[in-house]
Design an enzyme around this catalytic site. Structure first.
Site, short mmCIF file in Angstrom:
data_model
loop_
_atom_site.label_atom_id
_atom_site.label_comp_id
_atom_site.label_asym_id
_atom_site.label_seq_id
_atom_site.Cartn_x
_atom_site.Cartn_y
_atom_site.Cartn_z
N LYS A 129 0.87 -1.19 0.00
CA LYS A 129 0.00 0.00 0.00
C LYS A 129 0.89 1.22 0.00
O LYS A 129 2.05 1.15 0.43
CB LYS A 129 -0.87 -0.01 1.26
N ASP A 169 -7.09 4.45 -4.28
CA ASP A 169 -7.73 4.29 -2.96
C ASP A 169 -8.32 5.67 -2.68
O ASP A 169 -8.58 6.43 -3.63
CB ASP A 169 -6.68 3.86 -1.91
N1 LIG Z 1 -11.20 2.00 -4.36
C1 LIG Z 1 -11.07 0.71 -4.15
O1 LIG Z 1 -11.04 -0.10 -5.08
C2 LIG Z 1 -11.03 0.18 -2.76
C3 LIG Z 1 -11.21 0.98 -1.67
N2 LIG Z 1 -11.28 0.43 -0.42
C4 LIG Z 1 -11.52 1.25 0.77
O2 LIG Z 1 -12.80 1.84 0.66
C5 LIG Z 1 -12.82 3.09 1.38
C6 LIG Z 1 -13.31 4.19 0.45
O3 LIG Z 1 -12.40 4.31 -0.64
P1 LIG Z 1 -12.80 4.94 -2.04
O4 LIG Z 1 -14.27 4.90 -2.21
O5 LIG Z 1 -11.92 4.33 -3.05
O6 LIG Z 1 -12.31 6.42 -1.84
P2 LIG Z 1 -12.93 7.78 -2.41
O7 LIG Z 1 -11.88 8.80 -2.24
O8 LIG Z 1 -13.53 7.56 -3.75
O9 LIG Z 1 -14.11 8.04 -1.39
C7 LIG Z 1 -13.91 8.13 -0.01
C8 LIG Z 1 -15.21 8.55 0.60
O10 LIG Z 1 -15.10 8.49 2.02
C9 LIG Z 1 -15.45 9.74 2.56
N3 LIG Z 1 -14.65 9.96 3.74
C10 LIG Z 1 -13.29 9.94 3.83
N4 LIG Z 1 -12.93 10.22 5.07
C11 LIG Z 1 -14.07 10.40 5.76
C12 LIG Z 1 -14.36 10.72 7.10
N5 LIG Z 1 -13.38 10.92 7.97
N6 LIG Z 1 -15.67 10.83 7.45
C13 LIG Z 1 -16.66 10.61 6.56
N7 LIG Z 1 -16.44 10.32 5.29
C14 LIG Z 1 -15.17 10.24 4.90
C15 LIG Z 1 -15.14 10.75 1.48
O11 LIG Z 1 -15.88 11.93 1.64
C16 LIG Z 1 -15.57 9.97 0.25
O12 LIG Z 1 -16.96 10.05 0.07
C17 LIG Z 1 -11.41 3.26 1.93
O13 LIG Z 1 -11.35 2.70 3.23
C18 LIG Z 1 -10.57 2.41 0.99
O14 LIG Z 1 -9.36 1.99 1.58
C19 LIG Z 1 -11.19 -0.92 -0.22
C20 LIG Z 1 -10.99 -1.75 -1.28
C21 LIG Z 1 -10.79 -1.26 -2.61
O1 LIG Z 2 -6.82 -2.62 -6.78
C1 LIG Z 2 -5.86 -2.59 -6.05
O2 LIG Z 2 -4.74 -2.93 -6.35
C2 LIG Z 2 -5.95 -2.11 -4.62
C3 LIG Z 2 -7.29 -1.91 -4.05
C4 LIG Z 2 -7.11 -1.48 -2.64
O3 LIG Z 2 -6.39 -0.53 -2.37
C5 LIG Z 2 -7.71 -2.22 -1.56
O4 LIG Z 2 -8.10 -3.37 -1.76
O5 LIG Z 2 -7.80 -1.70 -0.44
#
Ligand SMILES: NC(=O)C1=CN([C@@H]2O[C@H](COP(=O)(O)OP(=O)(O)OC[C@H]3O[C@@H](n4cnc5c(N)ncnc54)[C@H](O)[C@@H]3O)[C@@H](O)[C@H]2O)C=CC1
Ligand SMILES: O=C(O)CCC(=O)C(=O)O
Length: 453
Positions: A129, A169
Site C-alpha cells: 500500500k 484508494d
Molecule cells: N477504491 C477501491 O477499489 C477500494 C477501496 N477500499 C476502501 O474503501 C474506502 C473508500 O475508498 P474509495 O471509495 O476508493 O475512496 P474515495 O476517495 O472515492 O471516497 C472516499 C469517501 O469516504 C469519505 N470519507 C473519507 N474520510 C471520511 C471521514 N473521515 N468521514 C466521513 N467520510 C469520509 C469521502 O468523503 C468519500 O466520500 C477506503 O477505506 C478504501 O481503503 C477498499 C478496497 C478497494
Molecule cells: O486494486 C488494487 O490494487 C488495490 C485496491 C485497494 O487498495 C484495496 O483493496 O484496499
C-alpha cells in the site's frame, strides 16, 4: 474481549514496541493474531522459522519527499510512502491513498490487511500500500498533475509489473492514475500497462474495475444474507461514504432490490427515505466534485429528504436492515453498532478497510448480526485489478459481462472459503476468523517453501 494466544502474545508486544505510535497498525495485527491462536493449536509447525513474526514485518518501506509547485508558484512539500509488505503470493499489490491523514502507520495497516485480502482472492498478488499526506481537495487539475508527476518521479524505480503494482484508494481515482501512468511511461520509456491498475478504458484499463469494490461487497453481503435464507430484496440499507466504493455499492444494492436510504461524506450525511437518487449523487460527486449536502438542496428538503452536518449526528443513527460502511477506518464505533443493533440491523458488509472498531465488531457478533470483514468483503476491487493485469499481460480486453461474472464467482468463493474455514476451526459463522485463517494459510505455505528470506 478476545485474547491473543499465549504463544502469539510476544509477537504482538514486539509489533507494538517496534512500531510505536501506529495504533491502526497495532489494531490490524491484533485482530489477525487473535484468530491465529486456533491455527497454531492445530498446526504448531506454523510457529517455526518465525513465520508469523515475518508476516508482521514489511519486506520494504519507502518514505520520500514530494516537492511540487502550486498554481501561485509556491513550492509545496508532501511526504510519499510505499510499504511493500509481502511478495509471497506475487508482486506487491495495493492502492495509493492521497489524504491529509496519511502517515506510515496508516499505510502499514492497509498494507498488512492487503496481504490477507489478496491471498483470499486466489490470484497471484502480494500485499502492499502507499500514498501521501497530499490533499487533492480544492486543488486544480494542474496542481494534482504536478503532484502526481513528482510522486512518480521517486516511486517509479520501485515499481514494475513483476515487482509492485499500485492502484487507487481514497483520493486517487482515474484522473490521478492517468497522471501517474503518464509519468511512469515517460521516465521508463516503456508502455508497461501492467504497472498500474484502475487505468482509463482507453489505455489498458479493465471494464468493471471502477464498479468492482462496491459490486463485490454487495455480492459478498448477499452471500452472507443467503446463509440465513434472506436476500437484499426489500431491505433498507445504509452505505457510508459517497466515493468510488459507496457509489457502486448503492448501484448494485438497488439492482438487487434493496432501498439505500443514506450516504455521507466528511461534511455530514444525507437521508432520502424513499431511496437515494443515484444519478444525482453521481452528478454531485463525479461531475461537480461537490458535497453530499447539495443533494438535499437540489432534491428539495422535506418529504423524508434531509441533511445532517458532521458532528451533529451519525449516519449509523439511521435505521436499516443492512449496513455497508464504505468511507474510512474506524468510522463505526461500539456505540454506533449498539444503535444499529437496537434498530434491527441483520448484516454488515465492510466496503472500507477496517471501518468498524473492535468494539463494534464484538457488538455485532454478540448480537448474531452477520459481519463481513473488509479484507474479505471488499476484495472485489483488488481481484478485478488482478483481472486487469491478466488482460494487459495477454494484450486482451474482456467484456463488462465477462469481467463481472469473474468478479461474482471470486466473491462467492471468498465467502465460501471464509465460511468453511470458520467452521473447520470451531467458529461457525465468524467471518473474521474465517478470513484471517484462510488468508494466513495461503500466504504461509509459499513463505515456508521459499525458506528464510
Ligand atoms: N477504491 C477501491 O477499489 C477500494 C477501496 N477500499 C476502501 O474503501 C474506502 C473508500 O475508498 P474509495 O471509495 O476508493 O475512496 P474515495 O476517495 O472515492 O471516497 C472516499 C469517501 O469516504 C469519505 N470519507 C473519507 N474520510 C471520511 C471521514 N473521515 N468521514 C466521513 N467520510 C469520509 C469521502 O468523503 C468519500 O466520500 C477506503 O477505506 C478504501 O481503503 C477498499 C478496497 C478497494
Ligand atoms: O486494486 C488494487 O490494487 C488495490 C485496491 C485497494 O487498495 C484495496 O483493496 O484496499
Amino acid at each position: 474481549m478476545p485474547q491473543i494466544d499465549d504463544k502469539l502474545a510476544p509477537i504482538y508486544e514486539e509489533v507494538v514496541r517496534r512500531n510505536a505510535g501506529e495504533p491502526e497498525f497495532h489494531q490490524a495485527v491484533r485482530e489477525v493474531l487473535e484468530s491465529l491462536g486456533r491455527v497454531v493449536a492445530k498446526r504448531p509447525d506454523y510457529l517455526e522459522d518465525a513465520l508469523i513474526e515475518r508476516i508482521c514485518e514489511p519486506e520494504r518501506q519507502i518514505i520520500f519527499r514530494v516537492p511540487w509547485t502550486d498554481d501561485k508558484g509556491r513550492v509545496q512539500i508532501n511526504r510519499g510512502f510505499r510499504v511493500q509488505f509481502s511478495s509471497a503470493m506475487g508482486p506487491y499489490k495495493g492502492g495509493l491513498r492521497f489524504h491529509p491523514s496519511v502517515n506510515v502507520g496508516i499505510i502499514k495497516f492497509l498494507g498488512f490487511e492487503q496481504i490477507f485480502k489478496n491471498a483470499l482472492t486466489g490470484l497471484p498478488i502480494g500485499g502492499g500500500k502507499g500514498g501521501s499526506d497530499f490533499d487533492p481537495k480544492g486543488r486544480s487539475d494542474g496542481e494534482v498533475m504536478r503532484f502526481c508527476q513528482s510522486f512518480m518521479t521517486e516511486l517509479y524505480r520501485h515499481l514494475g509489473e513483476y515487482t509492485d503494482v499500485p492502484a487507487g484508494d481514497i483520493g486517487v481515482g482515474a484522473r490521478e492514475i492517468g497522471y501517474l501512468f503518464g509519468q511512469y511511461k515517460r521516465l521508463t520509456n516503456r508502455y508497461e500497462a501492467g504497472v498500474l491498475t484502475g487505468k482509463g478504458l482507453f489505455y489498458g484499463g479493465s471494464l468493471a474495475r471502477k464498479e468492482a469494490t462496491g459490486y463485490g461487497n454487495t455480492y459478498f453481503t448477499q452471500a452472507m444474507l443467503r446463509t440465513g435464507g434472506s436476500d437484499f430484496d426489500g431491505k433498507t440499507v445504509v452505505v457510508s461514504g459517497s466515493g468510488n466504493v459507496a457509489t457502486y455499492t448503492i448501484e448494485k444494492v438497488q439492482e438487487f432490490g434493496g432501498k439505500v436510504v443514506a450516504c455521507s461524506d466528511s461534511s455530514g450525511y444525507i437521508v432520502d427515505e424513499s431511496g437515494l437518487d443515484l444519478d444525482l449523487i453521481k452528478e454531485i460527486k463525479e461531475v461537480r466534485r461537490g458535497r453530499v449536502s447539495q443533494y438535499a438542496r437540489l432534491k428539495g428538503e422535506g418529504n423524508g429528504v434531509y441533511f445532517v452536518k458532521s458532528g451533529e449526528g451519525s449516519i449509523w443513527d439511521v435505521a436499516c436492515d443492512v449496513a455497508m460502511p464504505s468511507a474510512t477506518q474506524n468510522e463505526l464505533t461500539g456505540k454506533d453498532a449498539a444503535k444499529l443493533v437496537k434498530n434491527g440491523v441483520t448484516a454488515v458488509g465492510e466496503g472500507a478497510n477496517m471501518p468498524c472498531t473492535p468494539e463494534a465488531i464484538r457488538t455485532f457478533q454478540q448480537a448474531g448480526v452477520k459481519f463481513g470483514p473488509g479484507k474479505a468483503a471488499n476484495a472485489g476491487g483488488v481481484a478485478t485489478s488482478a483481472l486487469e493485469m491478466q488482460q494487459n499481460a495477454s494484450r486482451d480486453r474482456w467484456s463488462f459481462e465477462k469481467t463481472e461474472a469473474r468478479l461474482a464467482d471470486i466473491m462467492r468463493d471468498i465467502h465460501d472459503s471464509c465460511y468453511t474455514t470458520a467452521e473447520e476451526f470451531g467458529a461457525p459463522g465468524d467471518y473474521v476468523i474465517g478470513a484471517n485463517i484462510a488468508g494466513f494459510i495461503r500466504v504461509a505455505e509459499p513463505m515456508r517453501a521459499f525458506g528464510v528470506i
